[in-house]
Structure formats: structure tokens, C-alpha cells
Design a protein around this motif. Structure first.
Motif, short mmCIF file in Angstrom:
data_model
loop_
_atom_site.label_atom_id
_atom_site.label_comp_id
_atom_site.label_asym_id
_atom_site.label_seq_id
_atom_site.Cartn_x
_atom_site.Cartn_y
_atom_site.Cartn_z
N GLN A 196 39.46 50.87 47.34
CA GLN A 196 39.39 49.78 48.64
C GLN A 196 39.54 48.54 48.14
OE1 GLN A 196 36.79 52.40 47.81
NE2 GLN A 196 38.02 53.80 49.04
N GLY A 197 39.88 48.17 46.96
CA GLY A 197 40.09 46.80 46.42
C GLY A 197 38.84 45.83 46.03
N HIS A 198 37.71 46.34 46.36
CA HIS A 198 36.49 45.87 46.19
C HIS A 198 36.30 45.58 44.61
CE1 HIS A 198 35.53 47.41 50.06
NE2 HIS A 198 35.72 46.31 50.29
N LYS A 199 35.87 44.52 44.11
CA LYS A 199 35.43 44.13 42.80
C LYS A 199 34.23 45.28 42.29
CE LYS A 199 36.67 39.51 42.76
NZ LYS A 199 36.27 38.30 42.91
N VAL A 200 34.43 46.22 41.20
CA VAL A 200 33.10 46.84 40.78
C VAL A 200 32.72 46.37 39.62
CG1 VAL A 200 33.82 48.82 41.98
CG2 VAL A 200 34.78 48.53 39.89
N ASN A 201 33.63 45.48 38.63
CA ASN A 201 33.15 44.63 37.59
C ASN A 201 33.97 43.46 37.51
OD1 ASN A 201 32.16 43.81 34.91
ND2 ASN A 201 32.17 46.12 34.18
N SER A 202 33.59 42.36 36.99
CA SER A 202 34.38 41.43 36.67
C SER A 202 33.70 40.29 35.85
CB SER A 202 35.10 40.83 38.14
OG SER A 202 34.08 39.91 38.71
N VAL A 203 34.76 39.42 35.26
CA VAL A 203 34.30 38.19 34.50
C VAL A 203 35.03 37.27 34.84
CG1 VAL A 203 33.11 39.35 32.65
CG2 VAL A 203 35.33 38.85 32.39
N GLU A 204 34.75 35.80 34.60
CA GLU A 204 35.36 34.64 34.74
C GLU A 204 35.37 33.89 33.36
OE1 GLU A 204 36.14 33.71 39.12
OE2 GLU A 204 34.44 32.46 38.30
N LEU A 205 36.32 33.32 32.83
CA LEU A 205 35.92 32.65 31.68
C LEU A 205 37.34 31.64 31.55
CD1 LEU A 205 37.97 34.36 28.77
CD2 LEU A 205 36.39 35.94 30.06
N LYS A 206 37.20 30.50 30.83
CA LYS A 206 38.28 29.59 30.66
C LYS A 206 39.17 29.98 29.42
CE LYS A 206 35.62 25.75 32.67
NZ LYS A 206 36.55 25.29 33.68
#
Length: 108
Positions: A90-100
Motif C-alpha cells: 500500500q506504499g506505507h513505510k514499515v521500516n526506515s532510517v534517515e541519515l546524512k
């Protein structure tokens, strides 16, 4: 050996999805620094799997549901922001990270 910055490994077809991170120690002229190496693993889009193998480098759990990986990079920032992870059908995030980008770039 080649001092390549900003490496992210993309893999798949394991029937589950996960993010993994290993901290490599680099010995550069007697100065030790770490290189966080990230891997995004997504499943195929046709099967679910319940027997997920252990992974001591797994970050934020796993998903056994059908999923796909994504990597988005905001190049407009001085230190580009990387947003990567997994989405369900459905396009929903189930796991994610943000990093520089600098966080995965030990070589200057």
C-alpha cells in the motif's frame, strides 16, 4: 583500499525485508575510524515468508509481509539527507532510517 564514501548495499529476494548496519573499523595511519555500512534487503513482490533468519545487524526489526525498498536523497542540502527503507504494497513505510551522507563518508 579505494576509500569510497557513501556506500549502501541493496539486496533482496530473501522473502522478508530488513535494514542492517555493521560498523567497520578502519585503521588509517594508526587512526581508527568507523564506517557504518548499511544494507537494505527487500522481499519479492509475490510471496510472504514466516521463517526469518536471525541477523545480529538488523535495525528496527523485519517485515515478513510483501515489501519493496526505497532510497530518497535530498541533494539540496549542504550535507545531503538519505531516507531509505521498506514500504508495504500500500506504499506505507514499515521500516526506515534517515541519515546524512557525511555519516557514511569517513574519508575526506
Amino acid at each position: 583500499e579505494h576509500q569510497i564514501n557513501g556506500v549502501v548495499i541493496i539486496s533482496g529476494d530473501t522473502h522478508w525485508g530488513e535494514l542492517s548496519k555493521v560498523e567497520l573499523e578502519l585503521d588509517e595511519n594508526a587512526f581508527v575510524k568507523t564506517y557504518p555500512l548499511w544494507e537494505i534487503t527487500s522481499s519479492g513482490l509475490s510471496e510472504e515468508w514466516k521463517d526469518v533468519s536471525p541477523n545480529k545487524y538488523r535495525v528496527n526489526g523485519y517485515t515478513a509481509e510483501v515489501n519493496y525498498g526505497f532510497i530518497e536523497i535530498d541533494w539540496q542540502q549542504d550535507d545531503p539527507m538519505i531516507h531509505m527503507g521498506l514500504r508495504n504494497l500500500q506504499g506505507h513505510k514499515v521500516n526506515s532510517v534517515e541519515l546524512k551522507l557525511s555519516a557514511i563518508s569517513p574519508f575526506h
